[in-house]
Design a protein around this motif. Structure first.
Motif, PDB file in Angstrom:
ATOM      1  N   ALA A   4       0.832  -1.212   0.000  1.00  0.00           N
ATOM      2  CA  ALA A   4       0.000   0.000   0.000  1.00  0.00           C
ATOM      3  C   ALA A   4       0.858   1.250   0.000  1.00  0.00           C
ATOM      4  O   ALA A   4       0.567   2.212  -0.731  1.00  0.00           O
ATOM      5  CB  ALA A   4      -0.944  -0.014   1.208  1.00  0.00           C
ATOM      6  N   SER A   5       1.931   1.250   0.785  1.00  0.00           N
ATOM      7  CA  SER A   5       2.718   2.489   0.827  1.00  0.00           C
ATOM      8  C   SER A   5       3.520   2.666  -0.457  1.00  0.00           C
ATOM      9  O   SER A   5       3.667   3.796  -0.940  1.00  0.00           O
ATOM     10  CB  SER A   5       3.590   2.553   2.087  1.00  0.00           C
ATOM     11  N   ALA A   6       3.970   1.567  -1.061  1.00  0.00           N
ATOM     12  CA  ALA A   6       4.659   1.688  -2.354  1.00  0.00           C
ATOM     13  C   ALA A   6       3.706   2.251  -3.411  1.00  0.00           C
ATOM     14  O   ALA A   6       4.091   3.114  -4.216  1.00  0.00           O
ATOM     15  CB  ALA A   6       5.199   0.330  -2.794  1.00  0.00           C
ATOM     16  N   ALA A   7       2.461   1.779  -3.412  1.00  0.00           N
ATOM     17  CA  ALA A   7       1.487   2.301  -4.379  1.00  0.00           C
ATOM     18  C   ALA A   7       1.313   3.799  -4.202  1.00  0.00           C
ATOM     19  O   ALA A   7       1.378   4.570  -5.178  1.00  0.00           O
ATOM     20  CB  ALA A   7       0.148   1.580  -4.198  1.00  0.00           C
ATOM     21  N   MET A   8       1.120   4.216  -2.952  1.00  0.00           N
ATOM     22  CA  MET A   8       0.891   5.648  -2.689  1.00  0.00           C
ATOM     23  C   MET A   8       2.090   6.482  -3.112  1.00  0.00           C
ATOM     24  O   MET A   8       1.942   7.533  -3.740  1.00  0.00           O
ATOM     25  CB  MET A   8       0.534   5.859  -1.218  1.00  0.00           C
ATOM     26  N   GLU A   9       3.309   5.989  -2.786  1.00  0.00           N
ATOM     27  CA  GLU A   9       4.528   6.731  -3.161  1.00  0.00           C
ATOM     28  C   GLU A   9       4.697   6.902  -4.665  1.00  0.00           C
ATOM     29  O   GLU A   9       5.156   7.938  -5.141  1.00  0.00           O
ATOM     30  CB  GLU A   9       5.772   5.979  -2.661  1.00  0.00           C
ATOM     31  N   LYS A  10       4.346   5.843  -5.395  1.00  0.00           N
ATOM     32  CA  LYS A  10       4.607   5.854  -6.846  1.00  0.00           C
ATOM     33  C   LYS A  10       3.410   6.358  -7.638  1.00  0.00           C
ATOM     34  O   LYS A  10       3.371   6.234  -8.867  1.00  0.00           O
ATOM     35  CB  LYS A  10       4.958   4.430  -7.333  1.00  0.00           C
ATOM     36  N   GLY A  11       2.400   6.876  -6.931  1.00  0.00           N
ATOM     37  CA  GLY A  11       1.309   7.524  -7.654  1.00  0.00           C
ATOM     38  C   GLY A  11       0.185   6.600  -8.103  1.00  0.00           C
ATOM     39  O   GLY A  11      -0.586   6.953  -8.993  1.00  0.00           O
ATOM     40  N   LEU A  12       0.096   5.406  -7.491  1.00  0.00           N
ATOM     41  CA  LEU A  12      -1.060   4.542  -7.794  1.00  0.00           C
ATOM     42  C   LEU A  12      -2.060   4.690  -6.649  1.00  0.00           C
ATOM     43  O   LEU A  12      -1.751   4.380  -5.496  1.00  0.00           O
ATOM     44  CB  LEU A  12      -0.620   3.074  -7.921  1.00  0.00           C
ATOM     45  N   ASP A  13      -3.249   5.169  -6.979  1.00  0.00           N
ATOM     46  CA  ASP A  13      -4.304   5.332  -5.980  1.00  0.00           C
ATOM     47  C   ASP A  13      -4.491   4.013  -5.222  1.00  0.00           C
ATOM     48  O   ASP A  13      -4.600   2.954  -5.837  1.00  0.00           O
ATOM     49  CB  ASP A  13      -5.597   5.706  -6.714  1.00  0.00           C
ATOM     50  N   VAL A  14      -4.536   4.084  -3.898  1.00  0.00           N
ATOM     51  CA  VAL A  14      -4.653   2.860  -3.094  1.00  0.00           C
ATOM     52  C   VAL A  14      -5.959   2.109  -3.412  1.00  0.00           C
ATOM     53  O   VAL A  14      -6.047   0.897  -3.233  1.00  0.00           O
ATOM     54  CB  VAL A  14      -4.506   3.176  -1.585  1.00  0.00           C
ATOM     55  N   GLN A  15      -6.942   2.826  -3.945  1.00  0.00           N
ATOM     56  CA  GLN A  15      -8.197   2.160  -4.324  1.00  0.00           C
ATOM     57  C   GLN A  15      -8.068   1.391  -5.646  1.00  0.00           C
ATOM     58  O   GLN A  15      -9.005   0.735  -6.071  1.00  0.00           O
ATOM     59  CB  GLN A  15      -9.332   3.176  -4.419  1.00  0.00           C
ATOM     60  N   ARG A  16      -6.905   1.488  -6.285  1.00  0.00           N
ATOM     61  CA  ARG A  16      -6.647   0.665  -7.480  1.00  0.00           C
ATOM     62  C   ARG A  16      -5.849  -0.586  -7.107  1.00  0.00           C
ATOM     63  O   ARG A  16      -5.538  -1.406  -7.955  1.00  0.00           O
ATOM     64  CB  ARG A  16      -5.853   1.484  -8.528  1.00  0.00           C
ATOM     65  N   LEU A  17      -5.495  -0.678  -5.820  1.00  0.00           N
ATOM     66  CA  LEU A  17      -4.689  -1.806  -5.339  1.00  0.00           C
ATOM     67  C   LEU A  17      -5.601  -2.884  -4.733  1.00  0.00           C
ATOM     68  O   LEU A  17      -6.471  -2.587  -3.915  1.00  0.00           O
ATOM     69  CB  LEU A  17      -3.714  -1.296  -4.280  1.00  0.00           C
ATOM     70  N   PHE A  18      -5.407  -4.120  -5.147  1.00  0.00           N
ATOM     71  CA  PHE A  18      -6.145  -5.275  -4.631  1.00  0.00           C
ATOM     72  C   PHE A  18      -5.146  -6.161  -3.904  1.00  0.00           C
ATOM     73  O   PHE A  18      -4.293  -6.780  -4.543  1.00  0.00           O
ATOM     74  CB  PHE A  18      -6.802  -6.059  -5.778  1.00  0.00           C
ATOM     75  N   ILE A  19      -5.244  -6.217  -2.590  1.00  0.00           N
ATOM     76  CA  ILE A  19      -4.292  -7.037  -1.842  1.00  0.00           C
ATOM     77  C   ILE A  19      -4.835  -8.454  -1.685  1.00  0.00           C
ATOM     78  O   ILE A  19      -5.979  -8.660  -1.268  1.00  0.00           O
ATOM     79  CB  ILE A  19      -3.965  -6.393  -0.477  1.00  0.00           C
ATOM     80  N   ASP A  20      -3.988  -9.406  -2.053  1.00  0.00           N
ATOM     81  CA  ASP A  20      -4.362 -10.825  -2.012  1.00  0.00           C
ATOM     82  C   ASP A  20      -3.541 -11.523  -0.925  1.00  0.00           C
ATOM     83  O   ASP A  20      -2.341 -11.724  -1.082  1.00  0.00           O
ATOM     84  CB  ASP A  20      -4.085 -11.457  -3.381  1.00  0.00           C
ATOM     85  N   PRO A  21      -4.172 -11.888   0.204  1.00  0.00           N
ATOM     86  CA  PRO A  21      -3.422 -12.504   1.307  1.00  0.00           C
ATOM     87  C   PRO A  21      -3.083 -13.983   1.065  1.00  0.00           C
ATOM     88  O   PRO A  21      -2.477 -14.600   1.957  1.00  0.00           O
ATOM     89  CB  PRO A  21      -4.338 -12.321   2.515  1.00  0.00           C
ATOM     90  N   ILE A  22      -3.423 -14.503  -0.085  1.00  0.00           N
ATOM     91  CA  ILE A  22      -3.004 -15.842  -0.538  1.00  0.00           C
ATOM     92  C   ILE A  22      -3.599 -16.967   0.308  1.00  0.00           C
ATOM     93  O   ILE A  22      -3.089 -17.320   1.378  1.00  0.00           O
ATOM     94  CB  ILE A  22      -1.461 -16.016  -0.554  1.00  0.00           C
TER      95      ILE A  22
END
Lengths: 262, 262
Positions: A144-162
């Motif tokens: 999540a923090s990498a997405a925010m830093e690099k300009g990807l809206d966190v709402q475009r991130l889907f985290i998969d806990p596997i």
């Protein structure tokens, strides 16, 4: 409720053969039927059908797009194959998936930003798939923090806990539910939470029952998306009902039909 | 997994008539069939069958006990009726239920201690049924601390956060799941968490689907007991599967049959 249809995957015999024979009809029928059954995205994975995965991914994406407008989840663990798929996607796509390794992460987030794509991030890194709650949550936070830093809206991130098969590690599903509860506290708004559901019941009997029971529990823990067999009507009904109970769909006597129409 | 069979209740026409006609066969058949279907307790409620509820409760309890050894949940909102039922219970019983009013609570906890009975405590008090999470949790804490003060082991206490029909107040089920998560943190060991499940789907279509979906979500939130229709096989299968996923039953390909044998 974001259902990603799992069926266009070269791991299935019919799709593997279709890729090898360049037979569009099988793939396009699966694209149409999954869309009708409620898929918001169609996962597209070349599997082990051919050595030339780049060409196969391009062909699969183009073939699907000739039949339906449903967004595509470009599913590969290879960056070149993923890029090739994204380059021919006409609609907003999903990248499935990256992991928590710093360099991988940077390349995939760059690709997502470049193509305005959603990005699935697995909670694993160079150490492999963690077996505990805290390491999974740590990797989720890194994603999540990498997405925010690099300009990807966190709402475009889907985290998969596997999820891993319950008959292999029975202590894991309960831990994954805890992980989900923590992921939804990571940020406001939080990232999406996704799983590749069918893996949970790999080699089990009672696969549909196990899948839909876990999906309902996961929905209560914060999951809002899953890569699933959208043809499993009882699974889809259970998911809709879970979201209705959580007040995400308005109750009416025909709430199932209403959710299907959306 | 503690299933309380809901069926011996004078609100059902067949049981009402059986009470009025003193027809033991209907009641005893329900007692046997519910026990075979997995009931750990049999709820016994005279409903509106007769004005003499004390005599009716005694007759119902004695009638059930002639047929089965399954523990009885004496279900009444009247202290005299509850006491009459307990006095004829041969096995450890459950009292269903008390509320968070201080005087009521004291009387019912006294009764539970005297009869070595489990006690269901509803999260409501003189103000009625709270609509928010915090008040429900506060009342749950009142119930738990009153039990501990008066010498009732907290593990004999079953806290019922009260489900109301989803088609009446659709924001409530999600709140109740939050309440459950907090109740299981109240003490170590925590009290049991129970619900009267069928009320959730009162006047809804899709009743079995709504019931089993919520039960699975509640099991993930900490519920370990419920007053249910044990004849609903899909409900019982879903509950067993939820507990298997939570690692409470060991996985085997025949985990459903194994759980049924216990």
């Amino acid at each position: 409720m974001i259902a990603v249809g799992e069926r266009i995957n070269g791991m299935f015999t019919d799709v593997k053969q279709a890729i090898q024979e360049q037979d569009k009809s099988v793939v396009q029928e699966l694209a149409r039927l999954q869309t009708e059954a409620g898929a918001s995205y169609l996962d597209v994975n070349v599997g082990t059908a051919t050595a030339d995965k780049v060409a196969a991914m391009r062909w699969l994406v183009e073939t699907v797009q000739e039949a339906v407008d449903t967004p595509i989840a470009v599913d590969s663990q290879n960056l070149d194959v993923t890029r090739a798929g994204l380059e021919v996607c006409e609609n907003q796509a999903m990248i499935n998936s990256t992991q928590g390794h710093p360099e991988k992460l940077e390349a995939y987030i760059g690709l997502a930003v470049e193509h305005d794509a959603d990005l699935v991030g697995l909670t694993m890194d160079a150490r492999g798939v963690p077996q505990d709650v805290n390491t999974r949550v740590e990797i989720a936070a890194t994603l999540a923090s990498a997405a925010m830093e690099k300009g990807l809206d966190v709402q475009r991130l889907f985290i998969d806990p596997i999820v891993i098969p319950v008959n292999v590690a029975q202590d894991q599903p309960g831990k994954i539910l805890e992980v989900m509860q923590q992921i939804r506290m990571l940020s406001d708004p939080p990232p999406h939470i996704i799983v590749g559901l069918s893996n949970l019941s790999q080699s089990s009997k009672e696969r549909p029952l196990i899948n839909r029971t876990f999906l309902v529990m996961a929905a209560a823990a914060g999951l809002d998306s899953a890569i699933v067999d959208v043809f499993d009507r009882e699974l889809m009904d259970a998911w809709i009902t879970a979201e209705m109970i959580l007040n995400k769909h308005i109750y009416s006597d025909s709430f199932l039909a209403a959710a299907r129409r959306r």
